[in-house]
Design a protein around this motif. Structure first.
Motif, PDB file in Angstrom:
ATOM      1  N   ALA A  90       7.594  -6.470 -13.332  1.00 37.62           N
ATOM      2  CA  ALA A  90       7.403  -5.566 -12.478  1.00 37.62           C
ATOM      3  C   ALA A  90       8.244  -4.192 -12.857  1.00 37.62           C
ATOM      4  O   ALA A  90       8.481  -3.855 -13.524  1.00 37.62           O
ATOM      5  CB  ALA A  90       5.593  -4.978 -12.285  1.00 37.62           C
ATOM      6  N   ALA A  91       9.234  -4.821 -11.439  1.00 35.44           N
ATOM      7  CA  ALA A  91      10.973  -3.929 -11.467  1.00 35.44           C
ATOM      8  C   ALA A  91      11.394  -4.620 -12.256  1.00 35.44           C
ATOM      9  O   ALA A  91      12.083  -3.391 -13.176  1.00 35.44           O
ATOM     10  CB  ALA A  91      10.905  -4.524 -10.006  1.00 35.44           C
ATOM     11  N   LEU A  92      11.690  -5.394 -12.853  1.00 38.51           N
ATOM     12  CA  LEU A  92      12.436  -5.608 -14.089  1.00 38.51           C
ATOM     13  C   LEU A  92      12.131  -4.809 -14.976  1.00 38.51           C
ATOM     14  O   LEU A  92      13.098  -4.220 -15.710  1.00 38.51           O
ATOM     15  CB  LEU A  92      12.619  -6.687 -14.456  1.00 38.51           C
ATOM     16  N   ILE A  93      10.896  -4.873 -15.589  1.00 35.01           N
ATOM     17  CA  ILE A  93       9.860  -3.869 -16.732  1.00 35.01           C
ATOM     18  C   ILE A  93      11.161  -2.884 -16.103  1.00 35.01           C
ATOM     19  O   ILE A  93      11.104  -1.946 -17.281  1.00 35.01           O
ATOM     20  CB  ILE A  93       8.771  -4.216 -16.995  1.00 35.01           C
ATOM     21  N   LEU A 109       1.254   2.519 -15.671  1.00 37.63           N
ATOM     22  CA  LEU A 109       1.236   1.285 -14.258  1.00 37.63           C
ATOM     23  C   LEU A 109       0.318   0.563 -14.413  1.00 37.63           C
ATOM     24  O   LEU A 109       0.775  -0.720 -13.816  1.00 37.63           O
ATOM     25  CB  LEU A 109       0.721   2.846 -13.771  1.00 37.63           C
ATOM     26  N   ALA A 110      -1.068   0.235 -14.557  1.00 37.86           N
ATOM     27  CA  ALA A 110      -1.955  -0.664 -15.131  1.00 37.86           C
ATOM     28  C   ALA A 110      -1.457  -1.592 -15.592  1.00 37.86           C
ATOM     29  O   ALA A 110      -2.297  -2.766 -15.157  1.00 37.86           O
ATOM     30  CB  ALA A 110      -3.235   0.451 -14.880  1.00 37.86           C
ATOM     31  N   ALA A 111      -0.642  -1.479 -17.088  1.00 41.20           N
ATOM     32  CA  ALA A 111      -0.237  -2.681 -17.657  1.00 41.20           C
ATOM     33  C   ALA A 111       0.911  -2.796 -17.193  1.00 41.20           C
ATOM     34  O   ALA A 111       1.022  -4.246 -17.620  1.00 41.20           O
ATOM     35  CB  ALA A 111       0.031  -2.059 -19.100  1.00 41.20           C
ATOM     36  N   LEU A 112       1.584  -2.984 -16.199  1.00 46.19           N
ATOM     37  CA  LEU A 112       2.265  -3.701 -15.719  1.00 46.19           C
ATOM     38  C   LEU A 112       1.840  -4.663 -14.448  1.00 46.19           C
ATOM     39  O   LEU A 112       0.964  -5.051 -14.691  1.00 46.19           O
ATOM     40  CB  LEU A 112       2.770  -3.042 -14.330  1.00 46.19           C
ATOM     41  N   PRO A 113       2.773  -6.244 -14.636  1.00 42.55           N
ATOM     42  CA  PRO A 113       2.218  -7.382 -14.696  1.00 42.55           C
ATOM     43  C   PRO A 113       1.464  -7.196 -12.704  1.00 42.55           C
ATOM     44  O   PRO A 113       2.157  -7.053 -12.021  1.00 42.55           O
ATOM     45  CB  PRO A 113       3.259  -8.240 -14.166  1.00 42.55           C
ATOM     46  N   GLY A 114       0.715  -7.238 -12.842  1.00 40.38           N
ATOM     47  CA  GLY A 114       0.163  -7.719 -10.930  1.00 40.38           C
ATOM     48  C   GLY A 114      -0.876  -6.289 -10.687  1.00 40.38           C
ATOM     49  O   GLY A 114      -0.817  -6.620  -9.774  1.00 40.38           O
ATOM     50  N   ILE A 115      -0.684  -5.561 -11.589  1.00 45.26           N
ATOM     51  CA  ILE A 115      -1.010  -4.445 -10.872  1.00 45.26           C
ATOM     52  C   ILE A 115      -2.559  -4.153 -11.039  1.00 45.26           C
ATOM     53  O   ILE A 115      -3.698  -3.726 -10.222  1.00 45.26           O
ATOM     54  CB  ILE A 115      -0.243  -2.704 -11.117  1.00 45.26           C
ATOM     55  N   GLY A 116      -2.546  -3.282 -12.482  1.00 48.50           N
ATOM     56  CA  GLY A 116      -4.389  -3.381 -13.000  1.00 48.50           C
ATOM     57  C   GLY A 116      -5.016  -2.017 -12.587  1.00 48.50           C
ATOM     58  O   GLY A 116      -4.519  -1.161 -11.859  1.00 48.50           O
ATOM     59  N   ARG A 117      -5.935  -2.111 -12.421  1.00 44.18           N
ATOM     60  CA  ARG A 117      -7.489  -0.722 -12.018  1.00 44.18           C
ATOM     61  C   ARG A 117      -6.664  -0.292 -10.789  1.00 44.18           C
ATOM     62  O   ARG A 117      -6.605   0.742 -10.853  1.00 44.18           O
ATOM     63  CB  ARG A 117      -9.019  -0.851 -13.264  1.00 44.18           C
ATOM     64  N   SER A 118      -7.515  -0.953  -9.999  1.00 48.85           N
ATOM     65  CA  SER A 118      -7.277  -0.513  -8.253  1.00 48.85           C
ATOM     66  C   SER A 118      -6.443  -0.472  -7.960  1.00 48.85           C
ATOM     67  O   SER A 118      -6.063   0.449  -7.516  1.00 48.85           O
ATOM     68  CB  SER A 118      -7.940  -1.677  -8.089  1.00 48.85           C
ATOM     69  N   THR A 119      -5.249  -1.213  -8.015  1.00 40.69           N
ATOM     70  CA  THR A 119      -4.099  -0.906  -7.893  1.00 40.69           C
ATOM     71  C   THR A 119      -3.385   0.144  -7.999  1.00 40.69           C
ATOM     72  O   THR A 119      -2.674   0.954  -7.549  1.00 40.69           O
ATOM     73  CB  THR A 119      -3.050  -2.107  -7.621  1.00 40.69           C
ATOM     74  N   ALA A 120      -2.910   0.560 -10.036  1.00 42.04           N
ATOM     75  CA  ALA A 120      -2.766   1.575 -10.272  1.00 42.04           C
ATOM     76  C   ALA A 120      -3.382   2.588  -9.610  1.00 42.04           C
ATOM     77  O   ALA A 120      -2.699   3.269  -9.605  1.00 42.04           O
ATOM     78  CB  ALA A 120      -2.859   1.526 -12.068  1.00 42.04           C
ATOM     79  N   GLY A 121      -4.864   3.074  -9.253  1.00 40.88           N
ATOM     80  CA  GLY A 121      -5.188   3.922  -9.213  1.00 40.88           C
ATOM     81  C   GLY A 121      -5.227   4.450  -8.134  1.00 40.88           C
ATOM     82  O   GLY A 121      -4.575   5.931  -7.505  1.00 40.88           O
ATOM     83  N   ALA A 122      -4.699   3.090  -6.576  1.00 36.92           N
ATOM     84  CA  ALA A 122      -3.985   2.969  -5.476  1.00 36.92           C
ATOM     85  C   ALA A 122      -3.251   4.294  -5.096  1.00 36.92           C
ATOM     86  O   ALA A 122      -2.560   5.228  -4.841  1.00 36.92           O
ATOM     87  CB  ALA A 122      -4.122   1.607  -4.856  1.00 36.92           C
ATOM     88  N   ILE A 123      -1.889   3.410  -5.986  1.00 38.32           N
ATOM     89  CA  ILE A 123      -0.513   3.764  -5.938  1.00 38.32           C
ATOM     90  C   ILE A 123      -0.395   5.421  -6.755  1.00 38.32           C
ATOM     91  O   ILE A 123       0.040   6.262  -6.021  1.00 38.32           O
ATOM     92  CB  ILE A 123       0.088   3.248  -7.015  1.00 38.32           C
ATOM     93  N   LEU A 124      -0.838   5.416  -7.155  1.00 38.95           N
ATOM     94  CA  LEU A 124      -1.276   7.071  -8.134  1.00 38.95           C
ATOM     95  C   LEU A 124      -1.878   8.525  -7.107  1.00 38.95           C
ATOM     96  O   LEU A 124      -1.074   9.541  -6.811  1.00 38.95           O
ATOM     97  CB  LEU A 124      -1.079   6.986  -9.639  1.00 38.95           C
ATOM     98  N   ALA A 125      -2.509   7.662  -6.444  1.00 41.07           N
ATOM     99  CA  ALA A 125      -3.588   8.572  -5.684  1.00 41.07           C
ATOM    100  C   ALA A 125      -3.115   8.413  -4.391  1.00 41.07           C
ATOM    101  O   ALA A 125      -2.743   9.755  -4.003  1.00 41.07           O
ATOM    102  CB  ALA A 125      -4.658   7.651  -5.627  1.00 41.07           C
ATOM    103  N   LEU A 126      -2.891   7.850  -3.065  1.00 47.97           N
ATOM    104  CA  LEU A 126      -1.470   7.268  -2.269  1.00 47.97           C
ATOM    105  C   LEU A 126      -0.182   8.879  -2.176  1.00 47.97           C
ATOM    106  O   LEU A 126       0.227   9.325  -1.558  1.00 47.97           O
ATOM    107  CB  LEU A 126      -1.027   6.346  -1.883  1.00 47.97           C
ATOM    108  N   ALA A 127       1.113   7.692  -3.642  1.00 44.52           N
ATOM    109  CA  ALA A 127       2.173   8.802  -3.556  1.00 44.52           C
ATOM    110  C   ALA A 127       2.624   9.582  -3.902  1.00 44.52           C
ATOM    111  O   ALA A 127       2.451  10.656  -4.178  1.00 44.52           O
ATOM    112  CB  ALA A 127       3.232   7.372  -4.044  1.00 44.52           C
ATOM    113  N   HIS A 128       1.222   9.903  -4.968  1.00 45.38           N
ATOM    114  CA  HIS A 128       1.468  10.817  -6.105  1.00 45.38           C
ATOM    115  C   HIS A 128       0.568  12.423  -5.910  1.00 45.38           C
ATOM    116  O   HIS A 128       0.012  13.419  -6.532  1.00 45.38           O
ATOM    117  CB  HIS A 128       1.212  10.780  -7.530  1.00 45.38           C
ATOM    118  N   GLY A 129      -1.420  11.859  -5.004  1.00 42.39           N
ATOM    119  CA  GLY A 129      -2.100  12.698  -5.173  1.00 42.39           C
ATOM    120  C   GLY A 129      -3.166  12.773  -6.507  1.00 42.39           C
ATOM    121  O   GLY A 129      -3.580  13.712  -6.559  1.00 42.39           O
TER     122      GLY A 129
END
Length: 377
Positions: A90-93, A109-129
């Protein structure tokens, strides 16, 4: 904001976890690494790995620039190594297509390897509100108990119902705090066993508590017996104390990690050792290595030859390497194999080779003796 979210945030302000290392600073990269590490791994285990990882690779660009072996070495011990490979991919992408940053768009974000729906939601909620729901294991347990949802949360029908409930409770404000709060509640209060219902802000309206169902909600994964797999590790140590390691295939168990050569039984282990090195010492059976995977249990017997000489045809290659203890520390190696190698490097008097069970030892000794005599004749 509904009563569920209001009570949860009130509890979080007083009892939530506010000193986790990925919260200071709470950047998208740090949140991402922590969320991936926390998949199927508890916070107490993750913290030292997280700190080591982000110290060595502090942002997306340094992660992308690192060799995969370096990434796997930093991950070694956490297990589920596919997570580390997905991080790296994902970092390379992101470097190639997102100017070295994690995308702020949910779908990207959810399309990146190993992220998916819940992890994408957590990143955007926690880091960007941003207003996104999450549904990790802790959240599933909290919602299933509060609403009295039976069944295994991994079942599609149950999971879809829990996603609907997660979305209904996620507030429009304080999204980052709410997201951390519901994970904290599941991790520290609404635990899998012995939940502390007396300390839970949702206890009054919790169906599982009211109907004494906390022991059965959520339902566990359907039970299934785990088959056992038996193997032999070939431990070749030269006179400098280096050990021969091989990179495992990209598919199967421990894909792409460095490990010990492996065979099915004692006789084939001796044959493999003879192909890889020259030696005139006896073989010693080390203590068994046992490790449980998701789908099977591994039982391995390491057979060690000391003072061997490397064959000219077996030099360092991309997939075969003679490694010192210092070099081993820089490679991605499965935790049980690393533990074995670490023990071998300690005072040999404190790590005494033990014989195989009698019948096995006799068979192995007979085969090894006959093979040596045949070679000497």
């Amino acid at each position: 904001m509904d009563d569920f979210a209001r009570r949860l945030l009130h509890w979080y302000d007083r009892h939530g976890r506010h000193d986790l290392p990925w919260q200071h600073p709470r950047t998208p990269y740090r949140v991402w690494v922590s969320e991936v590490m926390l998949q199927q791994t508890q916070v107490a285990t993750v913290v030292p790995y997280f700190e080591r990882f982000v110290t060595a690779l502090p942002d997306v660009r340094t992660l992308a620039a690192a060799p995969e072996d370096r990434v796997l070495a930093l991950w070694s011990g956490l297990g589920y190594y596919r997570r580390a490979r997905h991080l790296h991919a994902a970092a390379l992408i992101c470097v190639a297509h997102q100017a070295g940053e994690l995308p702020r768009d949910f779908d990207a974000l959810a399309a990146l390897p190993g992220i998916g729906r819940s992890t994408a939601g957590a990143i955007l909620a926690l880091a960007h509100g941003q207003h996104h729901s999450i549904l990790d294991g802790n959240v599933k347990r909290v919602l299933a108990r509060f609403h009295g949802i039976g069944g295994w949360p991994g079942e599609r029908r149950v999971e879809n119902e829990l996603w609907t409930l997660a979305a209904s409770h996620t507030p429009a404000t304080r999204v980052a705090d709410y997201t951390q709060a519901i994970m904290d509640l599941g991790a520290t209060v609404c635990t899998r066993s012995n939940p502390r219902c007396d300390a839970c802000p949702q206890a009054r309206d919790c169906i599982a508590r009211r109907e004494a169902l906390t022991a059965t909600i959520p339902a566990p994964r359907p039970a299934r017996g785990l088959p056992e797999r038996h193997t032999m590790f070939v431990v070749l140590r030269d006179r400098q104390g280096r050990v021969l390691l091989q990179r495992r295939p990209p598919q199967g168990v421990w894909p792409g990690l460095w490990s010990l050569p492996e065979t099915a039984d004692e006789s084939s282990a001796y044959a493999l050792a003879s192909r890889l090195a020259e030696f005139d010492t006896d073989v010693a059976a080390l203590p068994e290595v046992r490790h449980a995977f998701t789908h099977f249990k591994l039982q391995a017997v390491p057979l060690e030859w000391r003072g061997v000489r490397a064959r000219r045809a077996v030099a360092d290659t991309p997939d075969t390497r003679w490694c010192s203890h210092a070099e081993i520390a820089e490679l991605g190696i499965p935790a049980p194999v690393r533990k074995l190698l670490f023990a071998l490097n300690q005072d040999q008097a404190s790590f005494v080779p033990s014989p195989l069970p009698l019948s096995r030892r006799e068979r192995g000794s007979q085969r090894a003796t006959s093979s040596r005599k045949g070679r000497e004749a």
